[in-house]
Design a protein around this motif. Structure first.
Motif, PDB file in Angstrom:
ATOM      1  N   SER A 170     -61.230  98.668-115.906  1.00  0.00           N
ATOM      2  CA  SER A 170     -61.033  98.378-114.411  1.00  0.00           C
ATOM      3  C   SER A 170     -61.435 100.490-114.133  1.00  0.00           C
ATOM      4  O   SER A 170     -61.273 101.188-114.815  1.00  0.00           O
ATOM      5  CB  SER A 170     -59.804  97.884-113.953  1.00  0.00           C
ATOM      6  OG  SER A 170     -60.055  99.061-112.935  1.00  0.00           O
ATOM      7  N   GLY A 217     -59.848  92.893-113.243  1.00  0.00           N
ATOM      8  CA  GLY A 217     -60.639  93.496-113.216  1.00  0.00           C
ATOM      9  C   GLY A 217     -61.632  93.202-114.476  1.00  0.00           C
ATOM     10  O   GLY A 217     -62.875  93.384-114.883  1.00  0.00           O
ATOM     11  N   GLY A 220     -62.487  88.037-115.180  1.00  0.00           N
ATOM     12  CA  GLY A 220     -63.412  86.960-114.327  1.00  0.00           C
ATOM     13  C   GLY A 220     -63.793  85.402-114.460  1.00  0.00           C
ATOM     14  O   GLY A 220     -63.804  84.628-114.384  1.00  0.00           O
ATOM     15  N   ASP A 224     -62.217  82.230-112.583  1.00  0.00           N
ATOM     16  CA  ASP A 224     -63.366  81.166-112.436  1.00  0.00           C
ATOM     17  C   ASP A 224     -63.209  80.128-112.362  1.00  0.00           C
ATOM     18  O   ASP A 224     -63.800  78.978-111.845  1.00  0.00           O
ATOM     19  CB  ASP A 224     -64.867  81.422-112.732  1.00  0.00           C
ATOM     20  CG  ASP A 224     -66.095  83.051-112.128  1.00  0.00           C
ATOM     21  OD1 ASP A 224     -65.362  83.233-111.550  1.00  0.00           O
ATOM     22  OD2 ASP A 224     -66.539  83.654-112.392  1.00  0.00           O
ATOM     23  N   GLU A 244     -56.182  93.139-100.588  1.00  0.00           N
ATOM     24  CA  GLU A 244     -57.675  93.117-100.592  1.00  0.00           C
ATOM     25  C   GLU A 244     -57.874  94.478-102.139  1.00  0.00           C
ATOM     26  O   GLU A 244     -59.290  94.294-102.088  1.00  0.00           O
ATOM     27  CB  GLU A 244     -57.827  94.795 -99.470  1.00  0.00           C
ATOM     28  CG  GLU A 244     -57.822  93.624 -98.052  1.00  0.00           C
ATOM     29  CD  GLU A 244     -57.010  94.682 -96.846  1.00  0.00           C
ATOM     30  OE1 GLU A 244     -57.576  95.970 -97.001  1.00  0.00           O
ATOM     31  OE2 GLU A 244     -56.617  93.910 -95.865  1.00  0.00           O
ATOM     32  N   HIS A 245     -56.622  94.871-102.304  1.00  0.00           N
ATOM     33  CA  HIS A 245     -57.477  95.788-103.929  1.00  0.00           C
ATOM     34  C   HIS A 245     -57.711  94.812-104.766  1.00  0.00           C
ATOM     35  O   HIS A 245     -58.853  95.231-105.812  1.00  0.00           O
ATOM     36  CB  HIS A 245     -56.925  96.989-104.089  1.00  0.00           C
ATOM     37  CG  HIS A 245     -56.053  97.775-103.909  1.00  0.00           C
ATOM     38  ND1 HIS A 245     -56.948  99.388-103.659  1.00  0.00           N
ATOM     39  CD2 HIS A 245     -55.851  98.315-102.148  1.00  0.00           C
ATOM     40  CE1 HIS A 245     -56.587 100.240-102.596  1.00  0.00           C
ATOM     41  NE2 HIS A 245     -55.899  99.784-102.144  1.00  0.00           N
ATOM     42  N   ALA A 247     -58.890  91.842-104.337  1.00  0.00           N
ATOM     43  CA  ALA A 247     -60.216  91.464-104.367  1.00  0.00           C
ATOM     44  C   ALA A 247     -60.780  92.359-105.132  1.00  0.00           C
ATOM     45  O   ALA A 247     -62.427  91.634-105.594  1.00  0.00           O
ATOM     46  CB  ALA A 247     -60.640  90.515-103.115  1.00  0.00           C
ATOM     47  N   ARG A 248     -61.219  93.284-104.887  1.00  0.00           N
ATOM     48  CA  ARG A 248     -62.071  94.559-105.164  1.00  0.00           C
ATOM     49  C   ARG A 248     -62.113  94.305-106.634  1.00  0.00           C
ATOM     50  O   ARG A 248     -63.601  95.006-106.462  1.00  0.00           O
ATOM     51  CB  ARG A 248     -61.631  95.709-104.435  1.00  0.00           C
ATOM     52  CG  ARG A 248     -62.134  96.134-103.127  1.00  0.00           C
ATOM     53  CD  ARG A 248     -62.649  97.300-102.237  1.00  0.00           C
ATOM     54  NE  ARG A 248     -61.020  97.403-102.178  1.00  0.00           N
ATOM     55  CZ  ARG A 248     -60.613  98.256-101.032  1.00  0.00           C
ATOM     56  NH1 ARG A 248     -60.701  97.063-100.584  1.00  0.00           N
ATOM     57  NH2 ARG A 248     -58.859  98.539-100.938  1.00  0.00           N
ATOM     58  N   SER A 249     -61.361  94.896-107.069  1.00  0.00           N
ATOM     59  CA  SER A 249     -61.365  95.009-109.047  1.00  0.00           C
ATOM     60  C   SER A 249     -61.764  93.715-109.061  1.00  0.00           C
ATOM     61  O   SER A 249     -62.589  94.110-110.265  1.00  0.00           O
ATOM     62  CB  SER A 249     -59.279  95.329-108.673  1.00  0.00           C
ATOM     63  OG  SER A 249     -59.043  96.388-108.348  1.00  0.00           O
ATOM     64  N   SER A 250     -61.332  91.952-109.100  1.00  0.00           N
ATOM     65  CA  SER A 250     -61.762  91.452-109.683  1.00  0.00           C
ATOM     66  C   SER A 250     -62.999  90.552-109.151  1.00  0.00           C
ATOM     67  O   SER A 250     -63.985  90.111-110.296  1.00  0.00           O
ATOM     68  CB  SER A 250     -60.431  90.269-108.798  1.00  0.00           C
ATOM     69  OG  SER A 250     -60.664  89.710-107.919  1.00  0.00           O
ATOM     70  N   HIS A 251     -63.832  91.742-107.879  1.00  0.00           N
ATOM     71  CA  HIS A 251     -64.694  90.731-107.398  1.00  0.00           C
ATOM     72  C   HIS A 251     -64.764  89.215-107.399  1.00  0.00           C
ATOM     73  O   HIS A 251     -65.834  88.569-107.590  1.00  0.00           O
ATOM     74  CB  HIS A 251     -66.366  91.207-108.419  1.00  0.00           C
ATOM     75  CG  HIS A 251     -66.396  92.348-108.520  1.00  0.00           C
ATOM     76  ND1 HIS A 251     -66.450  93.727-107.908  1.00  0.00           N
ATOM     77  CD2 HIS A 251     -66.325  93.218-109.412  1.00  0.00           C
ATOM     78  CE1 HIS A 251     -66.551  94.573-107.627  1.00  0.00           C
ATOM     79  NE2 HIS A 251     -66.699  94.730-109.317  1.00  0.00           N
ATOM     80  N   ARG A 252     -63.337  88.784-107.069  1.00  0.00           N
ATOM     81  CA  ARG A 252     -63.341  86.975-106.785  1.00  0.00           C
ATOM     82  C   ARG A 252     -62.610  87.523-105.601  1.00  0.00           C
ATOM     83  O   ARG A 252     -61.271  88.583-105.081  1.00  0.00           O
ATOM     84  CB  ARG A 252     -62.487  86.785-107.863  1.00  0.00           C
ATOM     85  CG  ARG A 252     -63.451  87.149-109.268  1.00  0.00           C
ATOM     86  CD  ARG A 252     -64.861  86.231-109.231  1.00  0.00           C
ATOM     87  NE  ARG A 252     -64.979  85.596-111.079  1.00  0.00           N
ATOM     88  CZ  ARG A 252     -65.645  86.734-111.069  1.00  0.00           C
ATOM     89  NH1 ARG A 252     -65.819  88.475-110.956  1.00  0.00           N
ATOM     90  NH2 ARG A 252     -65.755  86.608-112.596  1.00  0.00           N
TER      91      ARG A 252
END
Length: 389
Positions: A170, A217, A220, A224, A244-245, A247-252
């Protein structure tokens, strides 16, 4: 300027003396309240009561505190501006940020963690609200004591505790507080469940935001294909920012859970501050249930309600992780998960900000693995891909 000072003790007696706490807040009421609470504890003492961040920076070397309770909004020099200056003067200073529950202050508190603050604590809107003041009192004293205990265990770093079998990546900032583990007895490790995991449950507290952002992070492929449900000890507004953090860290997709929503793969569900998150089965679906019940283990949300309720839905197909945090929340629910055929992983002491929650689980003998933070995600990816060892 309002300043109350106690001369620092000689360095060779620091370890035997009470924790030295500096209180920095522009409210004389809050300063007085916190000072009285700390003064009534036998293992801590107030060595400075200051009105501004500038006072704290100027007086730090003279006061020589172990812990600073630092308000965010102050005249002359606010908390977020004073933070790096204080750490520049004393690298191992434990700083607990204090703020009221606004979105701006929640965002500033997250920024403070990335700049080296050890933790944060929400201040009640009014100290006249007895229940809010009681929670603030309890949480503050516990945080000071937990960080102080770790600070005092200043021994050379050692490997993670040895494990013996029992029968039958991460971009987020890393922790500032460095590990200082003590010698541990051997801890029992259980075998991982032979049932395929169908859900990932995570519980965390002190140090949890950074640990969670690092963990998700690297998850993934797991996210999924499977739902991820998280309980982090946090107040309202703060959990909104944390989602929100994540979501940004995981891109999910990550969001605060909504009462009655169906749990689906590809989503991260975070228990909202101030409400317990449980799950129940409705036909073929797993459904979120939020409630406003009493605190559990002094926490709301708490980890145990999520862990225990999940058994009705996923039985032995539960993979649970207990990350850094104070107290023992998660151990009772973890025992239930193991009894139902699921598995528990705990973060190790060396990478935990506070080895309370994961340590309680480890010492209860319910863990299939006790791992450094950076090894948990790779292990989960393998387990959810079919590995059973």
């Amino acid at each position: 300027m309002s300043v109350a000072l106690v001369s620092p003790l000689a360095s060779n007696s620091m370890r035997q003396e009470p924790l030295r706490v500096m209180v920095v807040d522009d409210s004389v009421v809050i300063r007085g309240l916190i000072s009285r609470w700390i003064g009534s504890e036998p293992d801590m003492m107030v060595v400075g009561s200051l009105r501004t961040g500038l006072d704290a920076v100027n007086q730090l070397e003279r006061i020589n505190p172990d812990v600073a309770v630092l308000d965010i909004e102050m005249p002359e020099l606010d908390g977020i501006s004073a933070l790096p200056q204080l750490l520049a003067k004393k690298r191992d200073l434990i700083i607990i940020m204090a703020s009221t529950l606004t979105r701006r202050n929640a965002e500033i508190s997250f920024k403070a963690l990335s700049l080296g603050a050890s933790d944060y604590i929400p201040k009640p809107e009014s100290t006249r609200e007895a229940s809010a003041a009681e929670i603030f009192h309890h949480d503050l004293i516990q945080k000071i004591r937990s960080f102080g205990a770790k600070l005092r265990r200043a021994v050379p770093a050692a490997p993670s505790p040895a494990l013996v079998p029992a029968p039958g990546r991460s971009r987020e900032p890393s922790f500032r507080l460095q590990p200082s583990p003590v010698a541990q007895p051997q801890l029992v490790r259980r075998a991982f469940s032979m049932q395929a995991p169908r859900v990932l449950l995570i519980g965390s507290s002190t140090g949890g935001p950074q640990a969670l952002m690092s963990l998700v992070g690297e998850l993934g492929s797991v996210i999924d294909r499977f739902p991820v449900l998280i309980t982090q000890h946090m107040p309202p507004t703060f959990t909104t920012i944390l989602a929100e953090h994540l979501a940004r860290s995981s891109h999910r997709p990550a969001h605060e859970a909504i009462d009655g929503e169906i749990v689906k793969a590809g989503q991260i569900y975070l228990a909202p501050g101030g409400r317990h998150m449980r799950v129940y089965r409705h036909g073929a679906d797993a459904v979120i249930a939020l409630d406003d019940g009493a605190p559990v283990n002094f926490c709301k949300p708490a980890v145990d309600p999520l862990f225990t309720s999940a058994i009705e839905v996923w039985q032995g197909g539960i993979m649970s992780v207990i990350l850094t945090g104070m107290g023992s929340d998660g151990t009772r629910g973890g025992k239930d998960i193991v009894a139902a055929g699921g598995s528990v992983i705990a973060q190790d002491e060396a990478t935990s900000v506070v080895w309370g929650m994961p340590g309680a689980a480890a010492n209860a003998g319910i863990c299939a693995a006790i791992l450094p933070l950076n090894q948990i995600a790779p292990k989960l990816v393998r387990l959810f891909s079919g590995d059973r060892s």
